[in-house]
Write a protein that holds these residues in place. Sequence first.
Motif, mmCIF file in Angstrom:
data_model
loop_
_atom_site.group_PDB
_atom_site.id
_atom_site.type_symbol
_atom_site.label_atom_id
_atom_site.label_comp_id
_atom_site.label_asym_id
_atom_site.label_seq_id
_atom_site.Cartn_x
_atom_site.Cartn_y
_atom_site.Cartn_z
ATOM 1 N N GLY A 191 0.812 -1.202 0.000
ATOM 2 C CA GLY A 191 0.000 0.000 0.000
ATOM 3 C C GLY A 191 0.847 1.254 0.000
ATOM 4 N N ILE A 192 0.157 2.372 0.108
ATOM 5 C CA ILE A 192 0.798 3.685 0.180
ATOM 6 C C ILE A 192 0.209 4.403 1.387
ATOM 7 C CG2 ILE A 192 1.195 5.896 -0.979
ATOM 8 C CD1 ILE A 192 0.702 4.467 -3.632
ATOM 9 N N VAL A 193 1.061 4.952 2.217
ATOM 10 C CA VAL A 193 0.615 5.744 3.357
ATOM 11 C C VAL A 193 0.418 7.178 2.868
ATOM 12 C CG1 VAL A 193 1.159 6.536 5.678
ATOM 13 C CG2 VAL A 193 1.920 4.273 4.930
ATOM 14 N N LEU A 194 -0.791 7.696 3.102
ATOM 15 C CA LEU A 194 -1.135 9.054 2.673
ATOM 16 C C LEU A 194 -1.505 9.900 3.881
ATOM 17 C CD1 LEU A 194 -3.475 8.108 -0.312
ATOM 18 C CD2 LEU A 194 -1.061 8.759 -0.439
ATOM 19 N N ASP A 195 -1.270 11.210 3.769
ATOM 20 C CA ASP A 195 -1.709 12.114 4.827
ATOM 21 C C ASP A 195 -3.136 12.568 4.532
ATOM 22 O OD1 ASP A 195 -1.541 14.151 2.898
ATOM 23 O OD2 ASP A 195 0.239 15.073 3.777
ATOM 24 N N THR A 196 -3.653 13.482 5.322
ATOM 25 C CA THR A 196 -5.043 13.920 5.162
ATOM 26 C C THR A 196 -5.280 14.710 3.876
ATOM 27 O OG1 THR A 196 -4.594 15.886 6.496
ATOM 28 C CG2 THR A 196 -5.495 13.963 7.637
ATOM 29 N N LYS A 197 -4.211 15.114 3.226
ATOM 30 C CA LYS A 197 -4.325 15.833 1.940
ATOM 31 C C LYS A 197 -4.015 14.906 0.762
ATOM 32 C CE LYS A 197 -3.215 20.206 4.091
ATOM 33 N NZ LYS A 197 -2.283 21.314 4.198
ATOM 34 N N ASN A 198 -4.003 13.585 1.028
ATOM 35 C CA ASN A 198 -3.714 12.558 0.025
ATOM 36 C C ASN A 198 -2.324 12.686 -0.587
ATOM 37 O OD1 ASN A 198 -6.015 11.011 0.305
ATOM 38 N ND2 ASN A 198 -7.172 12.283 -1.119
ATOM 39 N N LYS A 199 -1.384 13.195 0.187
ATOM 40 C CA LYS A 199 0.015 13.241 -0.241
ATOM 41 C C LYS A 199 0.750 12.086 0.441
ATOM 42 C CE LYS A 199 0.325 18.136 -1.166
ATOM 43 N NZ LYS A 199 1.139 19.329 -1.032
ATOM 44 N N ALA A 200 1.673 11.489 -0.293
ATOM 45 C CA ALA A 200 2.450 10.365 0.239
ATOM 46 C C ALA A 200 3.189 10.789 1.500
ATOM 47 C CB ALA A 200 3.436 9.871 -0.804
ATOM 48 N N LEU A 201 3.205 9.884 2.471
ATOM 49 C CA LEU A 201 3.875 10.141 3.744
ATOM 50 C C LEU A 201 5.129 9.270 3.799
ATOM 51 C CD1 LEU A 201 3.537 11.793 6.298
ATOM 52 C CD2 LEU A 201 2.215 9.925 7.249
ATOM 53 N N PRO A 202 6.283 9.845 3.435
ATOM 54 C CA PRO A 202 7.509 9.050 3.378
ATOM 55 C C PRO A 202 7.974 8.593 4.756
ATOM 56 C CG PRO A 202 7.980 11.364 2.950
ATOM 57 C CD PRO A 202 6.505 11.233 3.071
ATOM 58 N N TYR A 203 8.538 7.394 4.784
ATOM 59 C CA TYR A 203 9.204 6.821 5.954
ATOM 60 C C TYR A 203 8.285 6.610 7.160
ATOM 61 C CZ TYR A 203 12.910 8.261 2.876
ATOM 62 O OH TYR A 203 13.677 8.459 1.772
ATOM 63 N N ALA A 204 6.971 6.491 6.918
ATOM 64 C CA ALA A 204 6.046 6.157 8.003
ATOM 65 C C ALA A 204 6.316 4.723 8.452
ATOM 66 C CB ALA A 204 4.605 6.295 7.524
ATOM 67 N N ASN A 205 6.037 4.440 9.702
ATOM 68 C CA ASN A 205 6.201 3.093 10.248
ATOM 69 C C ASN A 205 4.855 2.398 10.281
ATOM 70 O OD1 ASN A 205 9.037 3.263 10.903
ATOM 71 N ND2 ASN A 205 8.421 4.730 12.450
ATOM 72 N N ILE A 206 4.811 1.168 9.795
ATOM 73 C CA ILE A 206 3.607 0.347 9.792
ATOM 74 C C ILE A 206 3.910 -0.866 10.663
ATOM 75 C CG2 ILE A 206 1.938 -0.933 8.412
ATOM 76 C CD1 ILE A 206 4.193 1.589 6.761
ATOM 77 N N GLU A 207 3.115 -1.037 11.723
ATOM 78 C CA GLU A 207 3.367 -2.097 12.699
ATOM 79 C C GLU A 207 2.118 -2.958 12.840
ATOM 80 O OE1 GLU A 207 4.113 -2.316 17.527
ATOM 81 O OE2 GLU A 207 4.133 -0.392 16.508
ATOM 82 N N VAL A 208 2.294 -4.267 12.842
ATOM 83 C CA VAL A 208 1.213 -5.197 13.144
ATOM 84 C C VAL A 208 1.220 -5.376 14.653
ATOM 85 C CG1 VAL A 208 0.275 -7.496 12.805
ATOM 86 C CG2 VAL A 208 1.470 -6.352 10.927
ATOM 87 N N LEU A 209 0.155 -4.923 15.307
ATOM 88 C CA LEU A 209 0.101 -5.002 16.762
ATOM 89 C C LEU A 209 0.117 -6.446 17.239
ATOM 90 C CD1 LEU A 209 -2.426 -2.155 17.574
ATOM 91 C CD2 LEU A 209 0.066 -2.078 17.556
ATOM 92 N N SER B 202 2.598 -8.408 17.448
ATOM 93 C CA SER B 202 3.519 -9.246 16.677
ATOM 94 C C SER B 202 4.837 -8.489 16.523
ATOM 95 C CB SER B 202 2.947 -9.576 15.297
ATOM 96 O OG SER B 202 3.141 -8.505 14.402
ATOM 97 N N LYS B 203 5.777 -9.123 15.855
ATOM 98 C CA LYS B 203 7.052 -8.475 15.569
ATOM 99 C C LYS B 203 7.125 -8.040 14.108
ATOM 100 C CE LYS B 203 9.544 -10.903 19.157
ATOM 101 N NZ LYS B 203 10.715 -11.695 19.517
ATOM 102 N N ILE B 204 5.975 -8.067 13.422
ATOM 103 C CA ILE B 204 5.939 -7.720 11.996
ATOM 104 C C ILE B 204 5.809 -6.207 11.859
ATOM 105 C CG2 ILE B 204 4.717 -8.031 9.820
ATOM 106 C CD1 ILE B 204 3.639 -10.703 11.001
ATOM 107 N N MET B 205 6.709 -5.623 11.068
ATOM 108 C CA MET B 205 6.644 -4.184 10.826
ATOM 109 C C MET B 205 7.341 -3.847 9.524
ATOM 110 S SD MET B 205 9.433 -2.771 13.613
ATOM 111 C CE MET B 205 8.239 -2.917 14.891
ATOM 112 N N ALA B 206 7.063 -2.655 9.039
ATOM 113 C CA ALA B 206 7.697 -2.172 7.815
ATOM 114 C C ALA B 206 7.834 -0.660 7.914
ATOM 115 C CB ALA B 206 6.856 -2.541 6.593
ATOM 116 N N THR B 207 8.697 -0.125 7.096
ATOM 117 C CA THR B 207 8.846 1.319 6.971
ATOM 118 C C THR B 207 8.575 1.683 5.526
ATOM 119 O OG1 THR B 207 10.500 1.371 8.728
ATOM 120 C CG2 THR B 207 10.423 3.265 7.247
ATOM 121 N N ALA B 208 7.722 2.670 5.329
ATOM 122 C CA ALA B 208 7.419 3.132 3.972
ATOM 123 C C ALA B 208 8.665 3.747 3.346
ATOM 124 C CB ALA B 208 6.285 4.152 4.013
ATOM 125 N N ASP B 209 8.731 3.685 2.029
ATOM 126 C CA ASP B 209 9.869 4.295 1.330
ATOM 127 C C ASP B 209 9.627 5.805 1.172
ATOM 128 O OD1 ASP B 209 8.129 4.628 -0.854
ATOM 129 O OD2 ASP B 209 9.045 3.041 -2.037
#
Length: 72
Positions: free
Chosen positions: A12-30, A32-39
């Motif tokens: 997916g793509i992490v977007l802010d409230t203005k639908n602009k890409a949010l670089p380097y956001a952290n995505i964590e599966v609660l 668990s130890k699964i996580m990713a960082t957006a590019d």
Amino acid sequence: MTVMANSIRVEGIVLDTKNKALPYANIEVLDSKIMATADNNGHYSLTLPSYKKVELKVSAKGYIDKLSIHLI
């Protein structure tokens, strides 16, 4: 990276409230130890177990954390 036998890849793509890409956001599966960082374009991918419901937490510096429930 090890891929589980019963897994699904979520991208997916992490977007802010203005639908602009949010670089380097952290995505964590609660819970668990699964996580990713957006590019730098907000793109991310996760490999998740396909047999359970997961809750994702998205966080980025300067933003309020957001929780989303995704059924897999």
